[in-house]
Design an enzyme around this catalytic site. Sequence first.
Site, PDB file in Angstrom:
ATOM      1  N   GLU A   1      -6.199   5.699  -7.959  1.00  0.00           N
ATOM      2  CA  GLU A   1      -6.001   5.123  -9.131  1.00  0.00           C
ATOM      3  C   GLU A   1      -4.303   5.856 -10.248  1.00  0.00           C
ATOM      4  OE1 GLU A   1      -8.912   1.857 -10.605  1.00  0.00           O
ATOM      5  OE2 GLU A   1     -10.064   3.729  -9.876  1.00  0.00           O
TER       6      GLU A   1
ATOM      7  N   CYS B   1       0.757  -1.205   0.151  1.00  0.00           N
ATOM      8  CA  CYS B   1       0.193  -0.088   0.090  1.00  0.00           C
ATOM      9  C   CYS B   1       0.633   0.786  -0.192  1.00  0.00           C
ATOM     10  CB  CYS B   1      -0.754   0.163   1.258  1.00  0.00           C
ATOM     11  SG  CYS B   1      -2.098  -1.176   1.153  1.00  0.00           S
TER      12      CYS B   1
ATOM     13  N   ASN C   1      14.367 -24.311   8.408  1.00  0.00           N
ATOM     14  CA  ASN C   1      13.041 -24.868   8.345  1.00  0.00           C
ATOM     15  C   ASN C   1      13.026 -24.177   7.106  1.00  0.00           C
ATOM     16  OD1 ASN C   1      11.914 -26.544   8.198  1.00  0.00           O
ATOM     17  ND2 ASN C   1      10.116 -25.089   9.577  1.00  0.00           N
TER      18      ASN C   1
HETATM   19  C1  LIG Z   1      12.321 -16.948   1.705  1.00  0.00           C
HETATM   20  C2  LIG Z   1      13.618 -17.544   1.011  1.00  0.00           C
HETATM   21  C3  LIG Z   1      14.642 -16.566   0.952  1.00  0.00           C
HETATM   22  C4  LIG Z   1      15.212 -17.271   0.782  1.00  0.00           C
HETATM   23  N1  LIG Z   1      16.636 -16.400  -0.216  1.00  0.00           N
HETATM   24  C5  LIG Z   1      17.808 -17.422  -0.376  1.00  0.00           C
HETATM   25  C6  LIG Z   1      19.121 -16.308  -1.134  1.00  0.00           C
HETATM   26  O1  LIG Z   1      18.691 -15.567  -2.029  1.00  0.00           O
HETATM   27  N2  LIG Z   1      19.999 -17.255  -2.092  1.00  0.00           N
HETATM   28  C7  LIG Z   1      20.248 -18.596  -1.032  1.00  0.00           C
HETATM   29  O2  LIG Z   1      21.802 -19.211  -1.533  1.00  0.00           O
HETATM   30  N3  LIG Z   1      19.372 -18.858  -0.145  1.00  0.00           N
HETATM   31  C8  LIG Z   1      17.992 -18.277  -0.131  1.00  0.00           C
HETATM   32  N4  LIG Z   1      17.449 -19.105   0.541  1.00  0.00           N
HETATM   33  C9  LIG Z   1      17.326 -20.694   0.565  1.00  0.00           C
HETATM   34  C10 LIG Z   1      18.609 -20.270   2.424  1.00  0.00           C
HETATM   35  O3  LIG Z   1      19.181 -20.376   2.502  1.00  0.00           O
HETATM   36  C11 LIG Z   1      17.896 -22.279   2.919  1.00  0.00           C
HETATM   37  O4  LIG Z   1      16.789 -22.681   2.891  1.00  0.00           O
HETATM   38  C12 LIG Z   1      18.749 -22.570   4.190  1.00  0.00           C
HETATM   39  O5  LIG Z   1      20.603 -22.005   4.017  1.00  0.00           O
HETATM   40  C13 LIG Z   1      18.601 -23.764   4.286  1.00  0.00           C
HETATM   41  O6  LIG Z   1      19.263 -23.622   5.597  1.00  0.00           O
HETATM   42  P1  LIG Z   1      18.035 -24.017   6.451  1.00  0.00           P
HETATM   43  O7  LIG Z   1      19.014 -24.496   8.271  1.00  0.00           O
HETATM   44  O8  LIG Z   1      16.969 -24.077   7.299  1.00  0.00           O
HETATM   45  O9  LIG Z   1      17.915 -25.885   6.545  1.00  0.00           O
HETATM   46  P2  LIG Z   1      16.319 -26.688   6.393  1.00  0.00           P
HETATM   47  O10 LIG Z   1      14.809 -26.318   5.834  1.00  0.00           O
HETATM   48  O11 LIG Z   1      16.419 -26.992   8.382  1.00  0.00           O
HETATM   49  O12 LIG Z   1      17.190 -28.470   6.117  1.00  0.00           O
HETATM   50  C14 LIG Z   1      17.665 -27.666   4.649  1.00  0.00           C
HETATM   51  C15 LIG Z   1      18.432 -29.078   4.425  1.00  0.00           C
HETATM   52  O13 LIG Z   1      19.458 -29.460   4.999  1.00  0.00           O
HETATM   53  C16 LIG Z   1      19.735 -30.230   5.449  1.00  0.00           C
HETATM   54  N5  LIG Z   1      20.525 -30.338   6.749  1.00  0.00           N
HETATM   55  C17 LIG Z   1      20.472 -29.192   7.569  1.00  0.00           C
HETATM   56  N6  LIG Z   1      22.161 -28.966   7.963  1.00  0.00           N
HETATM   57  C18 LIG Z   1      22.322 -30.019   7.945  1.00  0.00           C
HETATM   58  C19 LIG Z   1      23.072 -30.172   8.888  1.00  0.00           C
HETATM   59  N7  LIG Z   1      24.129 -29.853   9.270  1.00  0.00           N
HETATM   60  N8  LIG Z   1      24.644 -31.247   7.424  1.00  0.00           N
HETATM   61  C20 LIG Z   1      23.719 -32.401   6.820  1.00  0.00           C
HETATM   62  N9  LIG Z   1      22.581 -31.892   6.464  1.00  0.00           N
HETATM   63  C21 LIG Z   1      21.731 -30.625   7.643  1.00  0.00           C
HETATM   64  C22 LIG Z   1      19.028 -30.657   5.818  1.00  0.00           C
HETATM   65  O14 LIG Z   1      18.671 -32.610   6.432  1.00  0.00           O
HETATM   66  C23 LIG Z   1      17.508 -30.291   4.969  1.00  0.00           C
HETATM   67  O15 LIG Z   1      17.201 -32.282   4.543  1.00  0.00           O
HETATM   68  C24 LIG Z   1      16.093 -18.327   0.949  1.00  0.00           C
HETATM   69  C25 LIG Z   1      14.811 -18.747   1.963  1.00  0.00           C
HETATM   70  C26 LIG Z   1      14.289 -18.544   1.939  1.00  0.00           C
HETATM   71  C27 LIG Z   1      12.372 -19.454   2.692  1.00  0.00           C
HETATM   72  S1  FES Z   2       0.253  -4.160   2.827  1.00  0.00           S
HETATM   73 FE1  FES Z   2       1.093  -2.255   3.881  1.00  0.00          FE
HETATM   74  S2  FES Z   2      -0.275  -1.395   4.688  1.00  0.00           S
HETATM   75 FE2  FES Z   2      -1.636  -2.218   3.405  1.00  0.00          FE
END
Ligand SMILES: Cc1cc2nc3c(=O)[nH]c(=O)nc-3n(C[C@H](O)[C@H](O)[C@H](O)COP(=O)(O)OP(=O)(O)OC[C@H]3O[C@@H](n4cnc5c(N)ncnc54)[C@H](O)[C@@H]3O)c2cc1C
Ligand code: FES
Length: 1331
Positions: A1263, A154, A261
């Site tokens: 608009e 917005c 996650n």
């Molecule tokens: C909105 C959003 C934006 C993002 N933007 C970017 C970006 O710009 N650039 C980019 O590079 N990434 C990006 N990501 C991806 C993000 O960086 C990865 O999802 C993240 O780093 C995964 O780490 P986690 O701890 O959340 O993994 P989890 O989701 O917790 O686990 C992912 C997987 O990794 C495995 N795993 C985790 N830790 C270990 C370990 N120590 N040993 C073995 N296996 C393991 C798990 O078993 C699982 O299968 C984005 C994600 C989201 C949701």
């Molecule tokens: S989405 Fe930010 S004020 Fe409506």
Amino acid sequence: MSAGRAADALCFFVNGRKVTEERPDPETTLLSFLRDNMRLTGTKYGCGGGGCGACTVMVSRYQPATKTILHQAVNACLLPLCQLQGVAVTTVEGVGSTKTRIHPVQERIAKAHGSQCGFCTPGMVMSMYALLRNKPQPNMDDITEALAGNLCRCTGYRPIVDGCRTFCQEVNCCQANGDGPCCADKPQHDAPQLFDQDDFLPLDPTQELIFPPELILMAEAGSQGTRTFRGERMTWVSPASLEDLLQLKTRHPQAPLLMGNTNTGPDIKFKGVVHPLIISPSRVKELFEVTQTPQGVWVGAGSSLSAVKSVLEKLVAQFSSEKTELFRALIQQLRNLGSQQIRNVATLGGNIASAYPNSDLNPILAAGNCKLSIISANAGRRELPLNQDFFIGFRKTILKPEEIIVSVFIPLSRKGEVVRAFRQAPRKESALATVTCGMRVFFGEGSRLVQELSVYYGGVGPATVSAAKTCTALVGRPWDDETLSRACDVLLEELTLPPSAPGGKVEFRRSLTLSLFFKFHLEVVRSLRDLGVVGAEPVDQVCSALTPLPRQVEAGLQDFQSVSESQSAQDPVGRPVMHRSALSQATGEAVYCDDLPRTEGELFLALVTSTRPHAKITALDVSEALQLPGVVDVVTSKDIPGKKVRRSFGYEEELLAEEEVSCVGQMVCAVLADTKAHAKRGAAAVRISYQDLPDPVLTIEEAVERSSFFEPRRLLERGNVTEAFSAVDHVYEGRIHLGGQEHFYMETQSMLVVPVGEESELRLYVSCQWPTLTQEAVAETLAIPSNRVSCHVKRVGGAFGGKVTKTTIIACITAVAAWKTERAVRCVLERGEDMLITGARHPVLATYKVGFMDDGRIVAADIQYYTNAGNTVDESILVIEKILLHMDNTYDIPHLRGRAAACRTNLPSNTAFRGFGVPQSLMVLENMVNDVAMVLGRPAHEIREVNMYRGPSLTHYKMEFDPENLLRCWDECKAKAELSARRRAVAQFNQQSRWKKRGLSVIPIKYGIAFGEGFLNQAAALVHIYKDGSVLVSHAGVEMGQGLHTKIQQVASRELRIPSSKIYISETSTSTVPNTCPSAASFGTDANGMAVKNACETLYKRLEPIRKQNPKGSWESWIMAAFFEKISLSATGFHRGPDLGMDWDKMEGRPYHYFTYGVCCSEVELDCLTGDCRTVRTDIVVDIGRSINPSVDIGQIEGAFLQGLGLFSLEELTFSPSGFLCALGPSQYHIPAVCDVPLRLNVHLLPDSHNPHAIYSSKGIGEPVLFLGSSVFFAIKDAVAAARADSGLVGPFPLDSPATPERACLSCATPFTQKIPAGKPGSLKPRAVNI
Ligand SMILES: Cc1cc2nc3c(=O)[nH]c(=O)nc-3n(C[C@H](O)[C@H](O)[C@H](O)COP(=O)(O)OP(=O)(O)OC[C@H]3O[C@@H](n4cnc5c(N)ncnc54)[C@H](O)[C@@H]3O)c2cc1C
Ligand code: FES
Ligand code: FES
């Protein structure tokens, strides 16, 4: 591993309150727990995937090792409940409240007018709050970084940033960059301001909630033993030691380790992946250890990306710069990876193991010679180099399922080593990269011969790839231009992408592999020069490849006229009054549809949609769904007791498809269950069999070829176009395709239908723009009279045209469900469903022929518009009419012809969107004018000026108007923007800069206000005065963030001569004000303001005798006296509205009441190598008559401008060749974020303007200004033209909208893009079709 033991209860705090959950479900996220279990509904659902920030909360943890408390903003939608052990959660409700004390962050965002619909506001508050908890005196970089992951549809962000800016201590002056006139010089001191900083509460960190001492004790004691939580489908196990973890992983190798996650969560939610067992190693301390060695640093794989960044930053400060090349390259990537909320939870090990093809870390870690420490119970510990052998396919690595990454070794760099990382993404921040890379070269002492070279790319294949051949080819060669040229040749050979490669954008991605390598080449040359190895200075023109785009956000101007000195101090009209709900929105108290408490026995409805673009339904099998836990019923078309279709323009639209589907995403049936999760699982279990029908029509071209149109088609013409072409100096023919636009209101479609229980009565609580339409449609669908259905709208979390017809259809289905089951039914669409089902702005394909004179006068134009309407007519005929009515924009073209047709295709039906076809119409025209300028080799603004309407004028449909204020806006904008001087500066910049180009454009608008269908211009109101003097105003309009209720309150306050505080507006309801018209067409205040004025005038008049009797009496005393005098204290008001209309046979009429005018000048800087672009400055001048509320109106202007900027330069709705929408959430569809706000945004309301046609001389504004966002498109085009000139290309060139980085970069025709062989048309099925 027993579930439910007392020891396994989950214990955490929320807003200072202890929460103990005996049996937490591992599938529950913090967001649903807060909203459903704790009724803390301030935290919002916007996408469910970490991409919008609406669900931001602060999580605080005590760290025993350092005895400190870490406060972090996180996305509650991704945070599993089970991970909260020992954590203190703060939600927006815990920060402050209107009942007790609001927090300065809440106050400042609200009072700076940073909350319109308010749906994003709690998330914004929490991101900023978390920042202030860590850094009470942040700088502007901190603020923009903190807000980068919070989307707002917005406001345009400027007011939010300005509110937050007040916490900065630093002087934030444009002179920081050292050029141009100073922003601080601009505001005259007596000029009115939108808010007064002196009013703000000071920030007092001592007043914050303390971290619960109990959690400190718990953390100090540590927790022993494995913890287990069991849910319906999933078990959660959290081992306390590495040994236990390894045992678990050996027993359950397929169970994912759950860290941040951010990968596993979206897989579960969006791809339906089910993990029977999840292992959470968050208590295994080895995964978090950081160990420094003489060669580098081992960083625990469980470290969050924010933690990794801060470790590296500390090391950079500790070592000489030659040793920290890799650290700095990593920091650079980490800065741009995801949002702060994501980086706070996503882990290093998770990023590596997830092996995203476009991971930002893997290429640089691999190029930097990093290695992993891996462990498993059977094989023990080993080290593994992170190189090309590690990544073996799409999201696959050589890690065995039972292996765990314990830590990652990041080496110090050596003398003679240069390490860099680059990325290009569809949006500058918070977007996954299109191409990302890490590069490292090593030279021997004093040499420029390559000894080692390592180059890795992400985004150019199914996995992170090594350009190994290129590296081999370059080893031993001197680092010079010849080597660069050789590198490009081998890279092209080595990194091929088939034309139909997943992810599309093949040409662009291939060109990026070269241009990013070129950037590296220059960086290396620069380093060699610094090392004294090469002498030659790279010339500045070339170095422009390396200078970053500017990013310092300055305070802009909001220039408006103050009220006259004679106006009573109590009269709020004309003053910048804060949105009346802003504080409730900022504290999370504001109630949206899905915030309503659950009613007894309530069911949740999940829609089942078609997966085929055109097919017969041969069978619908719901048996499996009905067996699932919690599923109660399934609703199909057969259950509809009344009308099964909605009808418009003679076409029928089925509520639920019965025999045939005509697009992917068409609603077929709906599953009802006790919870949202059960309903979704039920919906996924419904089986529909299809028999495909041949050749679905997807694109406009296909529709035209097969004459697939919705009738009527329209023609509008003046003069004699055909003849006029024979008498002009030049004739030029062009074509432009304009992509659609997803509404992306932050609150998805939401409704709750409650059967009252007697005489067929139903109450609907719905987020919609036209309650009466919903009421009537539900009544027809259920075959009951309208008087049994009442429709209530408290507020809408953004709508933009998308909550009129589409909401009505979903409401009808939900009502059928409530009718059938006799239970309350709630339907709240997931973001992806909303994007899939509810349609968007119409894409347009236009061709034009224009005849013009040497002096730039356009004499004749013939334009053909085709819109992609989708599978149902919806409002598409009205949209094409509005396209034709605006095709003159501000230009007096004597011979003008337009034809428009709405194409019927097998895509989801498109619908109204802010501007209703006008932005598309004007875009085509302005592109044509731009082409004229390019043919003549003259600046486009001169051609615009030559052709402008002047003096009393007639539109092409013979409506009289006076363009005087348009011309005033034009002149003021040119002057305020210092157009002449800046054009010279831009030309000079471009001359000196080969790879960054600036562009400038000035764009005008003339926008017709009111509904062309005269009957829709009426409005009614009902005003009650209660005996205590308080006033309740009801009217026909809906508050959806546009500030309508605020303005109405101002009107009532003026008319009744009482302070606004005595006036309340509760909701919009069909039972208080019936037969309402839509809140649309920028006509809400004009119509409803007049109706309320009328009611208030009646009441004030009725009180006249009482006032005369007691002139000195108080309002309250008059009201009480009036009651005893038996004077009615309730009145209706009505506004008939103008009788407007258009005779399409005669091609003339008066379809608008008046015009709103505006002019906008934008300047951009474009990186020609990547297509990245920054809007450096925008000046907008708008004529909105006498503004009723300048803060609301400026808010509408800035918000609409940024939405237009998104439409024309950023937002891309792509469909697969089989008609599937590819973008189903913010990770794939990029609306503007904070990083897209012009660095300097000045808004001026034209002074001394009056409008006899609307209330208090104001004008409609919702608009019109959206189209001014196109000034950014034309500025980009101007910059591209400058780049093309360097490549020897002049004259008009095609650039479709949006001018995404891909389109802009490829149009620049750099030596790198020119090296990419264009795919043979028709040779292979493309990944996406241009619809
Ligand atoms: C909105 C959003 C934006 C993002 N933007 C970017 C970006 O710009 N650039 C980019 O590079 N990434 C990006 N990501 C991806 C993000 O960086 C990865 O999802 C993240 O780093 C995964 O780490 P986690 O701890 O959340 O993994 P989890 O989701 O917790 O686990 C992912 C997987 O990794 C495995 N795993 C985790 N830790 C270990 C370990 N120590 N040993 C073995 N296996 C393991 C798990 O078993 C699982 O299968 C984005 C994600 C989201 C949701
Ligand atoms: S989405 Fe930010 S004020 Fe409506
Ligand atoms: S709802 Fe959590 S980030 Fe969008």
